[in-house]
Write an enzyme that holds these catalytic residues in place. Sequence first.
Site, PDB file in Angstrom:
ATOM      1  N   HIS A  65      34.921  49.715  33.531  1.00 10.80           N
ATOM      2  CA  HIS A  65      34.359  50.411  34.176  1.00 10.80           C
ATOM      3  C   HIS A  65      35.164  51.846  34.912  1.00 10.80           C
ATOM      4  CE1 HIS A  65      36.400  48.556  37.987  1.00 10.80           C
ATOM      5  NE2 HIS A  65      36.492  47.415  37.297  1.00 10.80           N
ATOM      6  N   ASP A 166      42.923  48.661  38.197  1.00 10.05           N
ATOM      7  CA  ASP A 166      41.440  48.119  37.889  1.00 10.05           C
ATOM      8  C   ASP A 166      40.285  49.250  38.153  1.00 10.05           C
ATOM      9  OD1 ASP A 166      38.970  46.758  38.101  1.00 10.05           O
ATOM     10  OD2 ASP A 166      39.752  45.764  39.914  1.00 10.05           O
ATOM     11  N   GLU A 196      30.885  49.057  39.114  1.00  9.56           N
ATOM     12  CA  GLU A 196      31.376  47.583  38.927  1.00  9.56           C
ATOM     13  C   GLU A 196      31.708  47.002  39.978  1.00  9.56           C
ATOM     14  OE1 GLU A 196      33.871  44.103  37.707  1.00  9.56           O
ATOM     15  OE2 GLU A 196      34.367  45.872  39.090  1.00  9.56           O
ATOM     16  N   GLU A 197      32.467  47.883  41.023  1.00  7.56           N
ATOM     17  CA  GLU A 197      33.018  47.121  42.076  1.00  7.56           C
ATOM     18  C   GLU A 197      32.023  46.722  42.943  1.00  7.56           C
ATOM     19  OE1 GLU A 197      35.890  45.934  42.205  1.00  7.56           O
ATOM     20  OE2 GLU A 197      37.132  47.260  40.761  1.00  7.56           O
ATOM     21  N   ASP A 219      38.717  44.646  30.983  1.00  8.37           N
ATOM     22  CA  ASP A 219      39.025  44.864  32.599  1.00  8.37           C
ATOM     23  C   ASP A 219      40.221  44.119  32.930  1.00  8.37           C
ATOM     24  OD1 ASP A 219      38.568  45.342  35.294  1.00  8.37           O
ATOM     25  OD2 ASP A 219      36.618  44.552  35.363  1.00  8.37           O
ATOM     26  N   HIS A 305      43.279  45.053  43.359  1.00  3.04           N
ATOM     27  CA  HIS A 305      42.693  45.397  44.723  1.00  3.04           C
ATOM     28  C   HIS A 305      43.801  45.810  45.870  1.00  3.04           C
ATOM     29  CE1 HIS A 305      38.183  44.533  43.758  1.00  3.04           C
ATOM     30  NE2 HIS A 305      38.628  44.763  42.649  1.00  3.04           N
TER      31      HIS A 305
HETATM   32 CO    CO Z   1      38.022  45.243  40.898  1.00  2.00          CO
HETATM   33 ZN    ZN Z   2      37.445  45.687  37.606  1.00  2.00          ZN
END
Ligand code: CO
Ligand code: ZN
Length: 333
Positions: A65, A166, A196-197, A219, A305
């Site tokens: 992603h 990420d 994606e998030e 990922d 994150h």
């Molecule tokens: Co993420």
């Molecule tokens: Zn991710």
Amino acid sequence: MKNLIQKLTETFSPSGFESAVRDVIRAEVAPYADEIRVDALGNLIVRKGPDGNVENARKIMIAAHMDEIGIIASHIDDKGFVRFAAIGGVFPRNLPGGRVRFFNGTPGVIGVEPLDKPTETPPLEKCYIDVGASSNKNHPIKIGDVAGFDRSFIDMGDKLVAKAMDDRIGCAVAIEALKALKSTPHNVFFVFTTQEEVGTRGAETSAYGIDPDLGFSIDVTMWGDSPNQRGLDVHLGKGPAIKIKDGGMLSDPRIVNWMISSADKAKLPYQREVLLGGTTDARAMQLVRAGVPVGCISIPCRYVHSPSEMVDYRDVQNAVKLIDVMLSGPVEI
Ligand code: CO
Ligand code: ZN
């Protein structure tokens, strides 16, 4: 590859606003692709086909992603302070003192209202962005403007740190795997997915469009090797993790076997991953149409994150090699 990782992670592209990073990726992959297109949700679909007409060529979808977590302005008060909503899984404890950058280049710092207990984690409603304005007149930000978290890349040698590892690290692995792939008997679709998030949305529509025979996502995953970190037996530097289960998916055992036997054949290190919470684009791919056998190759990543996500460069390089081995020969599933 470190230059590519720096370029990808320092680009701002929160979910739904992926065009900047899509342009960077498109320029990287163009010389190596047989076909490139962008679908209605903004997914960048990069196909590399077999040389000539191969009987029973499999359609393999690989998803990484492009989007990252971020914020969106929801209200500007008469003193010029910007209130905001999260795009994706933003943890309020990572916010105070942080910086953001809006698409028009405006920087902002994240402030917090006084709290009853100064040590508590502020709820999102008590956080605001200060762009240095003194009123809402002629304000540089409009409601709906989007910002990414602002933090530069650090090369620590084996360890690399950046915002948006990420999943720009997954994008970097996919790009390098495409470059490394000299020939393949398969029709390989590298898909740089959107949104994606906020719920694996781009993977869902792109997988429907491609209708793959099998696939996997690339990922980040969580980590189990920092002080008092528990619950996951995955360590930075011990190899890419082959996902067996996460919070939203059970990998197809045939895909897991394909990954493990490829790693064994090439004598590449790997780890077996059982992640208790969270999921990836592979979940959406698995459940599209009548179902698709899928798995996931994970890059172990500390502090997911947060604005300082850390990976081990050796895991990244070994993931590229593993994917190259997997795609170079026939798949027996
Ligand atoms: Co993420
Ligand atoms: Zn991710």
